[in-house]
Structures are given as structure tokens and as C-alpha cells.
Design an enzyme around this catalytic site. Structure first.
Site, PDB file in Angstrom:
ATOM      1  N   ASP A 536     -20.880  53.879  74.741  1.00 59.15           N
ATOM      2  CA  ASP A 536     -19.456  54.038  75.028  1.00 59.15           C
ATOM      3  C   ASP A 536     -18.564  53.406  73.974  1.00 59.15           C
ATOM      4  OD1 ASP A 536     -20.640  51.646  76.122  1.00 59.15           O
ATOM      5  OD2 ASP A 536     -18.701  51.183  77.022  1.00 59.15           O
ATOM      6  N   GLU A 537     -17.378  53.942  73.861  1.00 61.63           N
ATOM      7  CA  GLU A 537     -16.243  53.367  73.115  1.00 61.63           C
ATOM      8  C   GLU A 537     -16.568  53.034  71.662  1.00 61.63           C
ATOM      9  OE1 GLU A 537     -13.642  51.478  76.731  1.00 61.63           O
ATOM     10  OE2 GLU A 537     -15.192  50.198  75.894  1.00 61.63           O
TER      11      GLU A 537
END
Length: 884
Positions: A536-537
Site C-alpha cells: 500500500d501507499e
């Protein structure tokens, strides 16, 4: 409680090259730490409309707030300029309006406050105000972190006493009135005694003798009951020794003897199950006057059937069981809880206690988020720096012995900012989970959220280079030393937050870690079947839509001004990655995280691990879908916010062939506050509140339906429409991220009891959940959900909690949250109610002496009245509120 691994004060002193003697510098540090009273007062949360230069200061979305940081010197005068205060701020501080001080951000949330040349000292008793302009808003007390400390060269850093507390109310003020609103248009209903009362008015205490949590597929209730005063005779042979021991432990909590008189017959006959019942975990349970008969699809079904017997028992009155028949099977194959032990560590004991409760409510996947920027929490043989350095946070500016303090952890390791599971700890957790029909899914987050790994491997590199072992030093290095990329992550870290996906040493590191974790699973007798990549991210937030270039010709008022020419995508300035992109193997730098996910899936598959799992945004640039991954299946935790388009995008992931695990932050993130009350704990970027009732009312398979039954983070309606045909979802998971959760007690408060609502939705599909249909639209204006059935269903569930399950949580030693009561005063009479009917209520007219509240005899009151709920044992109470 887990014994903490400490870095002794003498070691900290040694890092600075001096002994901890009382030098004049140390005396200054001690004086400031002991005597500075630091307070925060929120002035405004929508600075852009009140004249603050949010856009000019480069605030994302041109949104900023103003807080006064007040320092009062309660000791003797301090004239020295040779000191600094290190403090934690989850909001990026953009400006300090006091020429005697300057503030710089070191990394993440760690900020440094130091005097300028204009500093004229702290006089005895002097009060100094520092008006701070910060990004976004600050709406809950837990936005303000404890753990600030004072340091100076060649001294021992020391915690500031006034901020060495978990009582945020002692140093936060101003969260009232308009300051409780994110924007002037914020329509959230703030939690008060009266609004709570109105929310609970439809609830009443019901007879729950024949009801069970989670709700079975079908129940046929007979007449009468059978005595269990002399216990039940649970057969041991059907279970392993460890599993029977687990059931005995649960029987101790509910108070029933499993070596008693009432016979229990258990058979495992999968061929007798057809249709919806023909699946793992299914069972049939018949409680009759002469005994209990269980027929199970498999061993898991037999285990769950026994848990259902325990679930029907009132632990405060263990006398009988109702006569009934149950046919039952789980709704989802994946019924999960994710626990983040990386941001702040949670002890082995807390994890084991969580496994006990998961088993009791038929949840079967524990997803352990073991690594992040702020900590590495699992011992990996042959890579000692991962835990020697990466599991500890302390004040070492070179980060050779530990990571810098974050999230209120302060200057030493004596707190939950530090800690890890040894190999033996982890194997114990695995064995404990196996005995409870729970799979443990380890997550090693990459390529982003990996700072603890990167810094640890840099420490390893430096150590081995000093020993003259150059080849060995580079073997597991995770960053390209020539990478000059200017990147800011979502938590304000730089390029050290990323494992470089273009290095062979990164691949070797992953192979090593996967192999070691798999070996632990084999040792525990629980082969590793699912690897969680994280993913993620992996982005530079400064390149997001909330910013515009300083020299943009078409500026808008709602974006922050920054120099975009100085910003890079992750790895864009890495020669290694530039070569990979130039070769055409990866189309551009934005696709590198997805490329790395595919490469890691190959390693995972080579080790015989069939399932690969990731947060969905980590795979968003893999256009081909699930088929390009090397494992048998690829699963995604879906965490788009519904009111930002998630009602549609979730089905797109399923259509691409992924097994979707519904993990929505606006419904099943347990780090969000329970209610819109500044005194509740948690982040709130996705929603201002998720209480047990909201989580219970979540429709995980018909995402558009939730637009009719809930609101967005500003208390406004949104629209959800069925747009994509896709296969059914694979599961549901409730998440606990730990940025604001520093202790085991806080952890259990945030998880329990609302996780029981997640267990209900993961196991049972309710009658009020409509089928998902393409073309059907939901909003606050539609009337497609049978709200009466939903309210009635919740009333039943809430009564089970209030009358039965909270008592079991207490007897199991869980530090759960008791609901804050609702109340109103009409005609001088006090009326009270509670979210879980059956929970006892109390009131006080003097704030000291507490009286039992009985609705049949509403007391006459005047002036200010304090109210609270209290547990059945009388040993636990809710947060106290007042009304007039």
C-alpha cells in the site's frame, strides 16, 4: 505483561560520548524536562476561511489549522540556548509565529523545537505562547501525542514530565464548539448525553435465551430446557489435545464443566451436508432433554458447534441450555482480524487473548501486520539488525542502534514503541491459533512502509563494512545509495521508507525473510499458506491532487502551492530503476510497486505457498489482473472509502479475478473513534465514528446499500449504485491500526466489543441485506432497506452483548469499552439508556457517590448530574459524562 527489551540509560549516554553526569548542560535538560508545563489549545480547524495562509504555506488541499502551544516554566530561570525539545505531531507543522523559536521536522511525526538567536530565556514562572499553523485539522484529543523530551549534545535526553502521560485531557484544550468541526459545513452530530439517548431510544432489553452470536443460518426452538448444572460430557477423542485444551479454557470463562454429566455426541460426516451447508465450518447442533448431538462437516465444524454451546450459556447463571436445533455454516471463508503491531507493539499475551475471542465468535484469520516504517516486530535468524535496530525506537540521530522516536514513544525503548516477537513467541502464537481453527497470515509490508527494514539493513551494511566484509554487507541492502529521489510518504518519511524493487539484494532479502517465516510455520505445524505483501501507499504524496506548482498559471484556491519540479516519484532518481525502466521491462516508475509484487509472488510460489495477498492499491497498476501472479490465488484487502467511489470499485477488483476481502476503513477499521466525541481515541480520515451499531449494519456484499444506512465523514449523504457484475467476495476483515494505540489496554478498548459485530457480519448474512444488483442506486432518499428489520436485528444483537457477552469478555480479562450512557432530564426527572440493553447504569449528583439507575423509578435531579455505565461485576465503568 511482556518484559520490555530496554536500551539502558548508560547506553544512550554512551551514544552521545559522555557519562550521565550532572553537567550544566544536563542540568538545563533536567530543569526543562521537569518543569516545563506544555499545553495545546486548538484555536481553529478551518484556517483557510479565517485568514491563515494555508495555500502559501504549501498545505495539502490548502487546508490548515491553528493551535497555541503554551510552555510555562514552573522552575527556575533557564538562559541557555543549547537545548532542543523533540515532540510528536501527526499534522505537518507549517509555521510557528514566534521569532524566538523555530521548528523543523526530522522524520515522520518527530519535530524539533529549538531557540533562535532571539531567544531571551525562560524566566521563572514565565508563560510562552507558540502559535502553530499545521496541515489539515485536529479534532480529537488523541491527535496530540505524549512523549515529548528534551535533549542537548553530550547529555541524556529526558522525557518532559507534563507530557509523560496517556491522559490527553491533561494537555489538550479547545476542542469544543466549532473546533469540533472539520469544516464549517461539517454536519456530524456530536455525541452528547442527549444525542446518545436519542440514538438508543429504540432499544429495549429482549429475551435472548435462544439466540446466539454470531447468528446461525437457521434455528428451530423447542420447548423447555435441559440442566447443565452438573456440566456437559464433552468427548475428547474427536479433537486434538491442543484443541480440547482450547475448548476447556473457553469453558472456564463461561463457567461450565466439560467433564460433567450431560452427554455430548460428536460425529464428522461431510457426506451428510448438502447445498449451502456443504462447506468447511458447517455443523448441525441438537440440544435435547437427554443430551446434545453434533454432526459436523469437518473438524472446524465440530469446534464451532461446541463454541455455539458455550455461546448459549449465561456465564452469570450457568444452569441450563434451551432445547433447540441449529443448522449452521459460515457466510465467508475468510473471517478476519488484522492487528498492526508495527506502529506500536502489542504483547504476545494480547495477541493470544485476541485469538481466544476470535475462536469464541468463529473468526478464522489473524492477519498480523508485522512491519512498517515505525517498527519491525519479528525475529529473523541471521538478520539480527531487524530486531536489534528495527524493533526499537529511541533517541539516536544516526539510527545505528534504533529508529528515531515516533507516535509518542519518547527517547527510550521502555514503552510499546519498541518490542518484537522472538521466533519462539511467534511459533507459540501459531500453535495457539492452530488449536483454535485460526490461520495466521504474516504481513511484511513492501515496497513502501518499509523504513524499519531499510534502516536496519543500512545498520547491517555499516557494521559489516567496518569489518571489511563488503560483499556480505551488500547482500541484503534495500536502498540504492545513488538514489536521490525527493519523496514524501503519507506519514512524512523520505526515500528510506521504500525497499528498492530494482535491486537484486532486495529480492534476496525477501527470499530470506519468506524462507525464515515459512520455517517457523512448519515448526508450529501450521504450514504457511498465505503471504501478505502489503504493497500500500507506494507514492509521493506531494505529487497528489492536493498540490499545485508555485508557478502554475491556472491556480485554484483549494490546493497548496509547492515547487513541483523538486518532487519525484519513488525510485525515479535511482540509477538501478532508471535502467530497469529504460529496458522496457517496466513501463514507468509508477508501475514499479506492481512489478515488485509480481516478483515477490514468484518467490512465494517457489516456496509452495499457494496464496498471495496485498492491499488493493499496491496492485492497481497491474492491468492484467490476478492471472499474472505466480501463486494459485491472489487476494486483495479492499480499503477504498465507499463515499469516494468504493461502492463501485470493489466490484472491479473482483471482476479482475482477485479474491476480495472487504476491509473498508469507513466501516471495519477499528482505529477509528467509536463516536464523534473529542475524548475518543483514533484517526478519522475515513469516518468520524464507527460504533458497534454502525459496524453491525454494514452490508459487505451489497456495497451501494450502505449509502442508505450511513453517512460520509462529514455527516452528509452519498450515493451508491451497482455498476459492475462480478463474482462474490471472499471474505471480511476488521482492522486495528496502531498509530494512536500505545498500550495493550488501549488496543483492547479499540477492538472490543465492536469486533463482535464484524464477526456477526462475516459469519451471517442478515435478512435486511439486499442482493447486489447492477443498476440499483441507494442514497439517503431511497427506501430500499427494511430499516425496521435492521433495527430489530440490532436490538437482538445488542441485548446479547448487554446481557451475556460483555460479562464473558470481562471474565476473559479483556479491557473492553463499556458504552457511555445516553441521558436527558425532563420535568426534573433523569432518564437514562444504553447502547447494549442489560448493561447497568449509574448516576451521581455530587460526582463521588454513585447510585443505581432504575428506569421504572426515574430519580428527581437538579444541577449537574454525572452518568456512567458499569459492568456486571462492578469492577469496570465507562467514561463519565455530565448533563444538566
Amino acid at each position: 505483561m511482556l518484559k520490555r527489551h530496554l536500551i539502558a540509560v548508560s547506553v544512550l549516554a554512551g551514544l552521545t560520548g559522555c557519562a550521565a553526569t550532572q553537567t550544566s548542560e544536563q542540568q538545563v535538560v533536567n530543569s526543562l524536562a521537569d518543569n516545563l508545563d506544555i499545553q495545546y489549545e486548538v484555536i481553529t480547524n478551518y484556517g483557510a476561511t479565517e485568514g491563515l495562509k494555508c495555500q502559501d504555506l504549501g498545505a495539502e488541499w490548502a487546508s490548515c489549522n491553528k493551535v497555541n502551544m503554551t510552555l510555562v516554566n514552573q522552575g527556575e530561570a533557564v538562559d541557555s540556548k543549547d537545548w532542543a525539545i523533540y515532540f510528536h505531531s501527526i499534522r505537518l507543522i507549517l509555521d510557528v509565529d514566534n521569532e524566538q523559536f523555530k521548528i523543523t521536522r526530522l522524520t515522520g511525526d518527530l519535530h524539533k523545537l529549538e531557540p533562535t538567536e532571539k531567544f531571551d530565556g525562560f524566566a521563572a514562572g514565565e508563560e510562552v505562547s507558540l502559535p502553530l499553523t499545521s496541515e489539515y485539522w485536529q479534532l480529537f484529543e488523541t491527535d496530540f501525542m505524549p512523549g515529548a523530551f528534551v535533549a542537548s549534545p553530550n547529555t541524556e535526553p529526558k522525557m518532559i514530565a507534563s507530557l509523560n502521560t496517556e491522559d490527553t485531557a491533561s494537555f489538550v484544550r479547545g476542542l469544543e464548539g466549532n473546533n469540533l468541526k472539520r469544516t464549517p459545513d461539517d454536519n456530524n452530530v456530536m455525541a452528547t448525553a442527549v444525542t446518545r439517548f436519542e440514538k438508543n431510544e429504540d432499544l429495549k432489553s429482549l429475551d435472548v435465551t435462544t439466540t446466539l452470536l454470531p447468528t446461525p443460518m437457521s434455528v428451530e426452538v423447542g420447548k423447555g430446557s435441559v440442566s447443565i448444572a452438573d456440566g456437559i460430557a464433552l468427548p475428547e477423542a474427536i479433537f486434538s489435545e491442543e484443541q480440547f485444551s482450547a475448548l476447556e479454557s473457553r469453558s472456564d470463562v463461561v463457567g461450565v464443566n466439560v467433564s460433567g454429566d450431560l452427554p455430548v455426541e460428536i460425529t464428522v460426516v461431510p457426506t451428510d451436508f448438502t447445498g449451502e451447508l456443504a462447506r468447511t465450518g458447517a455443523y448441525q447442533l441438537n440440544i435435547e432433554a437427554n443430551g446434545i448431538a453434533i454432526k459436523a462437516f469437518d473438524k472446524a465444524g465440530a469446534f464451532y458447534a461446541v463454541q455455539s454451546i458455550f455461546g448459549l450459556i449465561d456465564s452469570d447463571n450457568v444452569e441450563s441450555l434451551p432445547l433447540l436445533s441449529i443448522n449452521d455454516a459460515p457466510r465467508f471463508d475468510y473471517r478476519g482480524v488484522m492487528v498492526d503491531v508495527a506502529r506500536n507493539f502489542h504483547s504476545k499475551e494480547a495477541i493470544l487473548a485476541t485469538l481466544d475471542q476470535m475462536a469464541a465468535y468463529k473468526m478464522n484469520k489473524l492477519h498480523l501486520h508485522l512491519t512498517d516504517d515505525e517498527g519491525w516486530r519479528l525475529e529473523i535468524p541471521d538478520l539480527p539488525e531487524l530486531t536489534d535496530v528495527g524493533s526499537n525506537r529511541c533517541f539516536d540521530l544516526d539510527e545505528r542502534s534504533c529508529l528515531l522516536p515516533q507516535l509518542g514513544s519518547g527517547p527510550t525503548t521502555d514503552n510499546f514503541g519498541s518490542g518484537f516477537f522472538s521466533k519462539s513467541d511467534y511459533v507459540e502464537i501459531l500453535k495457539y491459533a492452530k488449536a483454535r481453527e485460526i490461520e495466521v497470515i504474516p504481513e511484511i509490508d513492501m515496497p513502501a512502509h518499509a523504513r524499519s527494514a531499510v534502516v536496519s539493513m543500512e545498520a547491517r551494511y555499516s557494521r559489516l563494512m567496518e569489518e571489511g566484509k563488503e560483499a556480505e554487507a551488500s547482500e541484503y541492502r534495500l536502498m540504492d545509495p545513488q538514489d536521490t529521489s525527493n519523496v514524501t510518504t503519507i506519514q512524512f518519511y523520505d526515500k528510506k521508507s521504500f525497499i528498492n524493487p530494482c535491486l537484486e539484494s532486495s529480492t534476496r532479502f525477501v527470499d530470506k525473510v519468506v524462507s525464515e517465516v515459512a520455517a517457523m510455520h512448519n515448526e508450529a505445524g501450521m504450514p504457511l499458506t498465505t503471504w501478505h505483501f502489503g504493497g500500500d501507499e507506494a507514492k509521493n504524496i506531494k505529487l497528489g491532487a492536493g498540490f499545485q506548482d508555485l508557478d502554475s498559471k491556472e491556480k485554484v484556491a483549494w490546493k497548496g502551492d509547492i515547487d513541483l519540479s523538486k518532487q519525484d516519484k519513488p525510485f525515479a532518481q535511482s540509477p538501478q530503476c532508471q535502467s530497469l525502466v529504460a529496458s522496457g521491462e517496466v513501463s514507468d516508475f509508477g508501475h514499479l510497486p506492481g512489478y515488485f509484487a509480481q516478483e515477490v509472488s514468484k518467490i512465494v510460489a517457489e516456496k509452495g505457498i499457494p496464496h498471495f495477498q496485498a492491499w488493493q492499491d499496491g496492485l492497481k497498476y497491474v492491468e492484467e489482473g490476478a492471472e499474472v501472479f505466480a501463486t494459485e490465488t491472489t487476494r486483495v484487502n479492499f480499503w477504498d472509502v465507499l463515499y469516494w467511489g468504493g461502492t463501485s470499485s470493489v466490484y472491479d477488483w473482483s471482476k479482475k479475478g482477485y479474491d476480495v476481502i472487504v476491509s473498508n476503513p469507513d466501516y471495519v477499521y477499528m482505529d477509528m473513534p467509536y463516536e464523534v466525541d473529542a475524548k475518543e481515541r483514533g484517526y478519522y480520515w475515513a469516518t468520524r465514528a464507527t460504533d458497534t451499531r454502525k459496524m453491525f449494519g454494514f452490508a459487505p456484499e451489497n456495497m451501494p446499500q450502505n449509502a442508505e444506512t450511513s453517512l460520509d465523514r462529514d455527516g452528509n449523504g452519498f450515493t451508491g449504485k451497482g455498476e459492475i457484475e462480478a463474482k462474490p467476495f471472499y471474505g471480511l476483515s476488521a482492522q486495528l491500526w496502531s498509530e494512536t494505540v500505545r498500550t495493550d489496554e488501549q488496543y483492547e478498548y479499540m477492538v472490543f466489543p465492536r469486533v463482535l459485530a464484524a464477526a456477526e457480519r462475516a459469519w451471517h448474512r442478515a435478512d435486511w441485506e439486499n442482493d447486489y444488483k447492477v443498476g440499483v442506486e441507494y442514497s439517503q432518499e431511497t427506501n430500499l432497506v427494511d430499516q425496521k428489520v435492521l433495527d430489530s436485528d440490532y436490538n437482538r444483537f445488542a441485548s446479547i452483548l448487554g446481557q451475556r457477552e460483555l460479562a464473558k469478555l470481562e471474565k476473559a480479562g479483556i479491557d473492553y469499552r463499556l458504552p457511555v450512557p445516553g441521558a436527558k432530564i425532563e420535568g426534573g426527572k433523569l432518564a437514562m439508556n444504553v447502547q447494549f440493553p442489560g448493561v447497568e447504569l449509574q448516576y451521581s449528583i455530587d460526582g463521588e457517590n454513585w447510585l443505581a439507575y432504575e428506569d421504572e423509578q426515574r430519580p428527581t435531579v437538579s444541577g449537574e448530574v454525572s452518568i456512567r455505565s458499569i459492568s456486571a461485576s462492578g469492577e469496570r465503568v465507562s467514561r463519565v459524562t455530565t448533563l444538566r
